[in-house]
Enzyme design. Structure first.
Site, PDB file in Angstrom:
ATOM      1  N   GLU A  39       0.850  -1.190   0.000  1.00  0.00           N
ATOM      2  CA  GLU A  39       0.000   0.000   0.000  1.00  0.00           C
ATOM      3  C   GLU A  39       0.888   1.244   0.000  1.00  0.00           C
ATOM      4  O   GLU A  39       0.431   2.342   0.315  1.00  0.00           O
ATOM      5  CB  GLU A  39      -0.982  -0.013   1.173  1.00  0.00           C
ATOM      6  N   CYS A  50      -3.444  -3.593   4.441  1.00  0.00           N
ATOM      7  CA  CYS A  50      -2.495  -4.584   4.964  1.00  0.00           C
ATOM      8  C   CYS A  50      -2.891  -6.024   4.606  1.00  0.00           C
ATOM      9  O   CYS A  50      -2.148  -6.954   4.877  1.00  0.00           O
ATOM     10  CB  CYS A  50      -2.375  -4.449   6.476  1.00  0.00           C
ATOM     11  N   HIS A  59      -1.886  -9.876  12.284  1.00  0.00           N
ATOM     12  CA  HIS A  59      -1.393  -8.622  11.701  1.00  0.00           C
ATOM     13  C   HIS A  59      -1.009  -7.702  12.866  1.00  0.00           C
ATOM     14  O   HIS A  59      -1.770  -7.548  13.818  1.00  0.00           O
ATOM     15  CB  HIS A  59      -2.493  -7.973  10.842  1.00  0.00           C
TER      16      HIS A  59
HETATM   17  N1  CAA Z   1       2.312   3.033  30.830  1.00  0.00           N
HETATM   18  C1  CAA Z   1       1.659   1.939  30.320  1.00  0.00           C
HETATM   19  N2  CAA Z   1       0.626   2.032  29.425  1.00  0.00           N
HETATM   20  C2  CAA Z   1       0.271   3.269  29.005  1.00  0.00           C
HETATM   21  C3  CAA Z   1       0.908   4.440  29.493  1.00  0.00           C
HETATM   22  C4  CAA Z   1       1.977   4.288  30.438  1.00  0.00           C
HETATM   23  N3  CAA Z   1       2.644   5.324  30.934  1.00  0.00           N
HETATM   24  N4  CAA Z   1       0.331   5.497  28.908  1.00  0.00           N
HETATM   25  C5  CAA Z   1      -0.636   5.022  28.091  1.00  0.00           C
HETATM   26  N5  CAA Z   1      -0.678   3.677  28.142  1.00  0.00           N
HETATM   27  C6  CAA Z   1      -1.551   2.755  27.415  1.00  0.00           C
HETATM   28  C7  CAA Z   1      -2.995   3.221  27.314  1.00  0.00           C
HETATM   29  O1  CAA Z   1      -3.732   2.856  28.468  1.00  0.00           O
HETATM   30  C8  CAA Z   1      -3.442   2.473  26.053  1.00  0.00           C
HETATM   31  O2  CAA Z   1      -3.732   1.142  26.386  1.00  0.00           O
HETATM   32  P1  CAA Z   1      -5.102   0.444  25.873  1.00  0.00           P
HETATM   33  O3  CAA Z   1      -5.067   0.536  24.362  1.00  0.00           O
HETATM   34  O4  CAA Z   1      -4.977  -0.956  26.348  1.00  0.00           O
HETATM   35  O5  CAA Z   1      -6.211   1.229  26.424  1.00  0.00           O
HETATM   36  C9  CAA Z   1      -2.192   2.457  25.189  1.00  0.00           C
HETATM   37  O6  CAA Z   1      -1.093   2.747  26.071  1.00  0.00           O
HETATM   38  C10 CAA Z   1      -2.186   3.519  24.098  1.00  0.00           C
HETATM   39  O7  CAA Z   1      -2.465   4.753  24.685  1.00  0.00           O
HETATM   40  P2  CAA Z   1      -3.501   5.756  23.995  1.00  0.00           P
HETATM   41  O8  CAA Z   1      -4.738   5.025  23.609  1.00  0.00           O
HETATM   42  O9  CAA Z   1      -3.633   6.947  24.853  1.00  0.00           O
HETATM   43  O10 CAA Z   1      -2.618   6.089  22.688  1.00  0.00           O
HETATM   44  P3  CAA Z   1      -2.942   6.972  21.453  1.00  0.00           P
HETATM   45  O11 CAA Z   1      -4.093   7.886  21.656  1.00  0.00           O
HETATM   46  O12 CAA Z   1      -1.649   7.587  21.092  1.00  0.00           O
HETATM   47  O13 CAA Z   1      -3.419   5.925  20.314  1.00  0.00           O
HETATM   48  C11 CAA Z   1      -3.252   4.245  18.700  1.00  0.00           C
HETATM   49  C12 CAA Z   1      -2.934   4.620  20.133  1.00  0.00           C
HETATM   50  C13 CAA Z   1      -4.743   4.473  18.407  1.00  0.00           C
HETATM   51  C14 CAA Z   1      -2.937   2.801  18.460  1.00  0.00           C
HETATM   52  C15 CAA Z   1      -2.397   5.157  17.758  1.00  0.00           C
HETATM   53  O14 CAA Z   1      -1.051   4.834  17.913  1.00  0.00           O
HETATM   54  C16 CAA Z   1      -2.762   5.055  16.287  1.00  0.00           C
HETATM   55  O15 CAA Z   1      -3.639   5.774  15.817  1.00  0.00           O
HETATM   56  N6  CAA Z   1      -2.048   4.182  15.516  1.00  0.00           N
HETATM   57  C17 CAA Z   1      -2.303   4.005  14.082  1.00  0.00           C
HETATM   58  C18 CAA Z   1      -3.547   3.204  13.829  1.00  0.00           C
HETATM   59  C19 CAA Z   1      -3.386   1.731  14.099  1.00  0.00           C
HETATM   60  O16 CAA Z   1      -2.297   1.203  14.180  1.00  0.00           O
HETATM   61  N7  CAA Z   1      -4.540   1.029  14.210  1.00  0.00           N
HETATM   62  C20 CAA Z   1      -4.531  -0.404  14.424  1.00  0.00           C
HETATM   63  C21 CAA Z   1      -5.732  -1.074  13.825  1.00  0.00           C
HETATM   64  S1  CAA Z   1      -5.840  -0.689  12.054  1.00  0.00           S
HETATM   65  C22 CAA Z   1      -4.704  -1.783  11.341  1.00  0.00           C
HETATM   66  O17 CAA Z   1      -4.307  -2.732  11.931  1.00  0.00           O
HETATM   67  C23 CAA Z   1      -4.217  -1.469   9.960  1.00  0.00           C
HETATM   68  C24 CAA Z   1      -2.880  -0.836  10.063  1.00  0.00           C
HETATM   69  O18 CAA Z   1      -1.850  -1.521   9.996  1.00  0.00           O
HETATM   70  C25 CAA Z   1      -2.817   0.617  10.244  1.00  0.00           C
END
Ligand code: CAA
Length: 389
Positions: A79, A111, A233
């Site tokens: 992609e 993906c 994945h």
């Molecule tokens: N210690 C331990 N854990 C902590 C922490 C700390 N100090 N601070 C935060 N965390 C945890 C949170 O509790 C959270 O855990 P849960 O998911 O279990 O609730 C985790 O860390 C992530 O924290 P946030 O949710 O606050 O993080 P974020 O707002 O930055 O978003 C994300 C995380 C949505 C994955 C972001 O990185 C993102 O948008 N990534 C791209 C999208 C993606 O990868 N999606 C996956 C599904 S789609 C797919 O699979 C296709 C693809 O390849 C893209």
């Protein structure tokens, strides 16, 4: 006739950004990344590395173990395509010096396309047992600076030979699949970086797993207990833990958090260091499991879950062949991961988020960052020029 994965080798870029460096820059606790999303580093592709050079680097060592003239098709899933018309497998065909009697195709569905290529390759071999298909999944995951996705970038390519009497994994007939028209992750043609509705995308991933699993069990009659190891994945490695917990809940299987982590750790090991490699991540996870499993996996069944945003997903299985350990590239995989050069945040921005000068005029000379055997040297009159060193 047995058909499946005969060889698998992956490649990644020569640079990485540590999530400790990233966390310090953003003023965030590093455990958000190490623990919260399960990532330590992300591979960063410099401007003279693209999916063609990554794919070539991934495929090259396979030809020490299989005759290159015998390859009858190259199915390249990505992609992060470099051209809207010419398939990246055509560039690859030239770089790798493959036989002219060989078909070249590029496949896309986020993906998922790597799994689609694998299914197509199996079909070709079942139709004609003399086919030897090179399947490559290659991607560079790039999100906007300061977006939620920035911590989940990375890159990699996984190259596999699909043929009869495979040396690693025989793929079993029957799978489960599921699709829906959703906007969880996408990249319009005019953008370099992907757009994502992060939290929503993880919900769609988990829902797809649930529906795919139901379809898989209905189609094949296999149950959770029939599967020894699971590969998912991996947009980030914690996703596998969320996914597997969902599966145990759905199937009523009791598994402690420690047992769950132990089961998934060998499959997560490489991706934790590489970051997201989109189409390649499932297959780098498979290579990681084969390389890092605590025991000989001969005869054991591996379940593989592919998820592509937008969305399509599939769950399928394979049985590990006797003697598979003699045909792995474990040493090379580990060497690549250990010999990448770390970047500080400023260098990462410079390498990754700056457009080469002259790009839109189709005249670019690229500085030499990529230390691998294949590199993108220049773009002249809108034509990409690669070199093999
Ligand atoms: N210690 C331990 N854990 C902590 C922490 C700390 N100090 N601070 C935060 N965390 C945890 C949170 O509790 C959270 O855990 P849960 O998911 O279990 O609730 C985790 O860390 C992530 O924290 P946030 O949710 O606050 O993080 P974020 O707002 O930055 O978003 C994300 C995380 C949505 C994955 C972001 O990185 C993102 O948008 N990534 C791209 C999208 C993606 O990868 N999606 C996956 C599904 S789609 C797919 O699979 C296709 C693809 O390849 C893209």
């Amino acid at each position: 006739m047995k058909v499946g994965i005969d060889l698998i080798h992956f490649a990644t870029a020569d640079y990485y950004l540590g999530l400790d460096t990233f966390a310090a820059e953003k003023g965030v606790d590093v455990n958000k990344y190490y623990v919260g999303i399960g990532q330590e580093r992300m591979s960063i592709a410099p401007p003279d590395e693209d999916i063609v050079t990554l794919a070539a680097k991934a495929a090259d060592p396979l030809f020490n173990h299989i005759e290159r003239d015998k390859i009858t098709a190259v199915l390249l899933a990505t992609e992060s395509g470099v051209d809207q018309s010419k398939s990246a497998s055509a560039y690859l065909h030239g770089l790798l010096g493959l036989h002219k009697n060989c078909r070249l195709i590029e496949l896309k569905h986020a993906c998922y396309a790597g799994a689609a290529a694998l299914q197509m390759a199996q079909g070709l071999v079942h139709a004609n047992p003399n086919e030897k298909v090179l399947v490559i999944a290659a991607d560079i995951a790039k999100y906007d600076v300061d977006s939620s996705g920035e911590a989940t970038q990375g890159c990699g390519a996984a190259a596999m030979i699909i043929k009869r009497d495979p040396r690693l994994l025989t793929l079993e007939p029957g799978s489960g699949f599921y699709s829906d028209d959703v906007m969880d992750f996408w990249r319009p043609n005019y953008r370099e970086t992907a757009l994502v509705d992060g939290k929503y995308s993880t919900k769609v991933y988990l829902n797809s797993l649930r529906e795919t699993w139901k379809h898989f069990t209905a189609n094949t009659g296999r149950r959770y207990e029939d599967i020894d190891w699971f590969c998912y994945h991996l947009p980030f490695t914690k996703m596998a833990e969320k996914a597997h917990r969902q599966l145990t809940r759905l199937t009523g299987v009791e598994l402690s958090d420690d047992e769950l982590k132990t089961l998934l750790a060998p499959m997560q090991a490489y991706n934790r260091q590489l970051g997201n490699s989109y189409t390649a991540s499932l297959f780098i996870g498979l290579a990681s499991l084969l390389d890092n499993a605590p025991e000989d996996l001969t005869g054991q069944r591996i379940g593989l879950f592919s998820y592509g945003s937008g969305c399509v997903s599939e769950f399928f299985t394979g049985i590990v062949e006797p003697g598979y350990r003699d045909h792995l590239f474990t040493e090379d995989h580990r060497w690549q991961i250990d010999h990448r050069q770390p970047l500080d945040y400023a260098d990462y921005l410079q390498l990754y988020h700056t457009q080469p000068e002259g790009l839109y005029e189709g005249q670019v000379v690229l500085p030499e960052y990529n230390r691998g055997r294949y590199r993108l040297k220049a773009i002249r009159d809108h034509k990409r020029l690669y070199e093999r060193r």
